[in-house]
Scaffold this active site. Structure first.
Site, mmCIF file in Angstrom:
data_model
loop_
_atom_site.group_PDB
_atom_site.id
_atom_site.type_symbol
_atom_site.label_atom_id
_atom_site.label_comp_id
_atom_site.label_asym_id
_atom_site.label_seq_id
_atom_site.Cartn_x
_atom_site.Cartn_y
_atom_site.Cartn_z
ATOM 1 C CB SER A 66 -1.217 -0.340 1.475
ATOM 2 O OG SER A 66 -1.684 -1.216 1.006
HETATM 3 N N1 SAH Z 1 -0.994 -4.694 3.922
HETATM 4 C C1 SAH Z 1 -0.133 -5.112 2.997
HETATM 5 C C2 SAH Z 1 -1.541 -4.505 1.660
HETATM 6 C C3 SAH Z 1 -1.361 -5.549 0.762
HETATM 7 S S1 SAH Z 1 -2.776 -5.825 -0.507
HETATM 8 C C4 SAH Z 1 1.032 -4.247 2.872
HETATM 9 O O1 SAH Z 1 1.732 -3.628 3.522
HETATM 10 O O2 SAH Z 1 1.933 -4.480 1.493
HETATM 11 C C5 SAH Z 1 -3.617 -6.489 -0.405
HETATM 12 C C6 SAH Z 1 -2.528 -8.219 0.673
HETATM 13 O O3 SAH Z 1 -4.804 -8.677 0.510
HETATM 14 C C7 SAH Z 1 -3.096 -8.833 -0.946
HETATM 15 O O4 SAH Z 1 -2.148 -9.651 -0.369
HETATM 16 C C8 SAH Z 1 -3.848 -9.866 -1.143
HETATM 17 O O5 SAH Z 1 -3.932 -11.048 -1.384
HETATM 18 C C9 SAH Z 1 -4.041 -9.628 0.390
HETATM 19 N N2 SAH Z 1 -5.717 -10.219 0.095
HETATM 20 C C10 SAH Z 1 -7.090 -10.401 -0.280
HETATM 21 N N3 SAH Z 1 -8.344 -10.955 0.045
HETATM 22 C C11 SAH Z 1 -7.858 -11.495 1.097
HETATM 23 C C12 SAH Z 1 -8.499 -12.227 1.611
HETATM 24 N N4 SAH Z 1 -9.931 -12.309 1.656
HETATM 25 N N5 SAH Z 1 -7.880 -12.443 3.181
HETATM 26 C C13 SAH Z 1 -6.591 -12.235 3.010
HETATM 27 N N6 SAH Z 1 -5.823 -11.857 2.477
HETATM 28 C C14 SAH Z 1 -6.116 -11.134 0.897
#
Ligand code: SAH
Length: 217
Positions: A66
């Site tokens: 993000s």
């Molecule tokens: N918090 C992260 C941002 C990641 S982007 C960081 O600091 O880098 C969002 C993430 O959510 C992705 O890796 C995606 O695979 C995950 N995601 C999407 N749907 C999900 C679900 N139902 N359960 C767990 N993770 C999920």
């Protein structure tokens, strides 16, 4: 860790934090935490020069780390207090989890893509961060570890997953982007009693989608 985090990185980080202040981030704990986490270590080396720009970047498996401003807004809205037990949905690169750990929270984080889960589980302890990592569908939360003081969803949901509301403590806060694929509204959901929830809206953002089920490779 010092050899991986030199004065140049620290200088760039300070500039990032100054930029976040100009963009309106006020929570001193959040700013201090972002000032400490070595974001360049969370990105592919080819993007190293971009690590301290206020932008989102690819981390593999079609996902992104993000944007720092988004991490700062979500972390501020969460109103993190020391020793809060926080559930993060969407571990991704692990950067947001590290920011919450720098604020002395206990972090349980869940990721649906096995590749990302495995990477973070070995990488974060190497640089001194110890969340509890889970591989699974965050849509269902972590009922065995509930209730949580705070829940932070870092992927865009089409609606608020009922399991997550159930797993929030009375008095607890959930920060979750909710909306369609190309734009979500940042929502704060506060559980004011066993049955009552209050909802606040905090502006438009764009996240990768919250998807059901898991990806096993
Ligand atoms: N918090 C992260 C941002 C990641 S982007 C960081 O600091 O880098 C969002 C993430 O959510 C992705 O890796 C995606 O695979 C995950 N995601 C999407 N749907 C999900 C679900 N139902 N359960 C767990 N993770 C999920």
């Amino acid at each position: 860790m010092t050899e991986y985090d030199n004065l140049r990185h620290q200088g760039l980080r300070k500039r990032l934090v100054d930029g976040l202040k100009i963009k309106g981030i006020r929570d001193e704990n959040v700013l201090a935490a972002i000032g400490k986490v070595p974001r360049h270590l969370f990105m592919e080396s080819s993007f190293l020069n971009f690590a301290y720009k206020d932008q989102a970047f690819p981390i593999g498996a079609g996902q992104t780390i993000s944007q720092p401003y988004t991490v700062a807004v979500q972390s501020s809205l969460l109103q993190v207090e020391k020793n809060d037990k926080i559930l993060e949905v969407g571990t991704g690169s692990g950067y947001q989890a590290a920011v919450l750990l720098e604020m002395s929270a206990k972090v349980l984080t869940i990721e649906r893509q096995k590749e990302l889960f495995q990477k973070v589980q070995s990488f974060l302890p190497e640089i001194g961060y110890h969340p509890v990592c889970f591989f699974g569908d965050g849509y269902e939360g972590l009922p065995a570890f509930a209730p949580f003081d705070k829940i932070l969803v870092t992927a865009g949901a089409t609606s608020v997953p009922p399991a997550l509301k159930e797993q929030l403590k009375v008095g607890g806060r959930m920060v979750i982007p909710v909306g369609k694929e190309n734009r979500q509204e940042m929502m704060v959901i506060i559980r004011i009693s066993e049955k009552e929830f209050k909802t606040e809206k905090h502006g438009g953002f764009v996240f990768v989608p919250l998807l059901k089920g898991t990806v096993n490779f």
